[in-house]
Design a protein around this motif. Structure first.
Motif, PDB file in Angstrom:
ATOM      1  N   ASP A 146       0.884  -1.217   0.221  1.00 33.80           N
ATOM      2  CA  ASP A 146      -0.089  -0.063  -0.112  1.00 33.80           C
ATOM      3  C   ASP A 146       0.707   1.382  -0.052  1.00 33.80           C
ATOM      4  N   HIS A 180       3.866   0.572  -5.108  1.00 33.06           N
ATOM      5  CA  HIS A 180       3.116  -0.278  -4.271  1.00 33.06           C
ATOM      6  C   HIS A 180       2.370  -1.296  -5.179  1.00 33.06           C
ATOM      7  N   ARG A 198      -0.563  -3.246  -4.339  1.00 28.55           N
ATOM      8  CA  ARG A 198      -2.071  -3.485  -4.348  1.00 28.55           C
ATOM      9  C   ARG A 198      -2.858  -3.326  -5.508  1.00 28.55           C
TER      10      ARG A 198
END
Length: 269
Positions: A198, A205, A207
């Protein structure tokens, strides 16, 4: 004549009082009557393999035949239990249904009967599904803290919302659970030195990386990043954004890539 008129007037008044009393009685008893009627109209339909469909009006769900509906009193939602006296799951259909966003749930986006849904399970037990827009402003949540995850998701995958048509898909299940665990291990072994889920670290990141790019892009970045940078503008921009750092090449199998995608797409709280 005058006495007869008075008697006639009294009779009219008495009749009016009786009619008014009946109307008041109906007004008081109608909601309970309608509630009882709704419960009596819950329909069980055998569908074979010792399963049946339970039609609850707003939605239907399929369960092993020993599961039965039990009415619960809701304040502003249609709520109830479905149980075989050993395992139980509850449902909450209304504006304020539990969104199952508590800590400890592993969440994933899916579709059930063509309707977007969030499916969850907990490492310590419990599985559920939340449909944010079941019908207009109504939400639907179904959750069990006792059912085995596989049976729970078999049941949840049969949910059909009244007035909503579509193809039913089975959410989560053992493939997701095992894939999440294997993907997490891959991530922790090879990825988390440079990446977090995240926040940006040495690299971006990860995600929902496949949702933000696509599967082919993600596979290319893992298995042949040099070629991807040459042929894909977004990959080239990312390469320069992160100081032209070369990404390691990993020859993951298709199964390992799928596991890694499952992990990066899931929402663990």
């Amino acid at each position: 004549m005058e006495a007869r008129g008075i008697i006639h007037s009294q009779n009219i008044t008495l009749l009016a009082v009786i009619v008014l009393s009946i109307m008041i009685a109906l007004m008081v008893t109608t909601p309970d009557f309608l509630s009882k009627k709704r419960d009596s109209e819950v329909i069980y339909t055998n569908i074979g393999n010792r399963w049946h469909k339970i039609d609850l009006g707003a939605f239907s769900i399929e369960t092993p035949s020993e599961f039965k509906y039990i009415k619960e009193q809701g304040i502003d939602s249609y709520v109830g239990l479905i149980t075989n006296k050993i395992d139980t799951f509850y449902f909450d259909y209304g504006w304020y249904s539990n969104e199952l966003d508590e800590q400890g749930f592993i969440r994933s986006y899916d579709t059930i009967n063509g309707v977007p849904a969030i499916t969850v399970f907990s490492k310590t037990g419990g599985a559920g599904v939340h449909i944010p827009k079941a019908n207009e402003d109504n939400k639907l949540t179904v959750f069990s803290s006792t059912l085995h995850k596989e049976l729970a998701f078999d049941i949840f995958s049969t949910l059909k919302i009244s007035g909503r048509n579509g193809r039913t898909t089975k959410p989560l299940g053992e493939k997701f659970i095992q894939g999440f665990s294997k993907g997490k291990q891959l991530f922790n072994t090879n990825c988390n030195v440079c990446h977090a889920l995240d926040i940006k670290l040495v690299g971006p990141h990860l995600r929902n990386i496949v949702q933000r790019t696509n599967r082919e892009w993600f596979v290319g970045w893992i298995q042949n990043p040099t070629q991807l940078i040459k042929t894909n503008e977004k990959a080239a921009k990312l390469f320069y954004e992160y100081s032209e750092m070369k990404h390691p090449v990993y020859q993951y199998s298709k199964e390992e890539i799928e596991d890694l995608i499952i992990f990066t797409e899931a929402l663990e709280k």
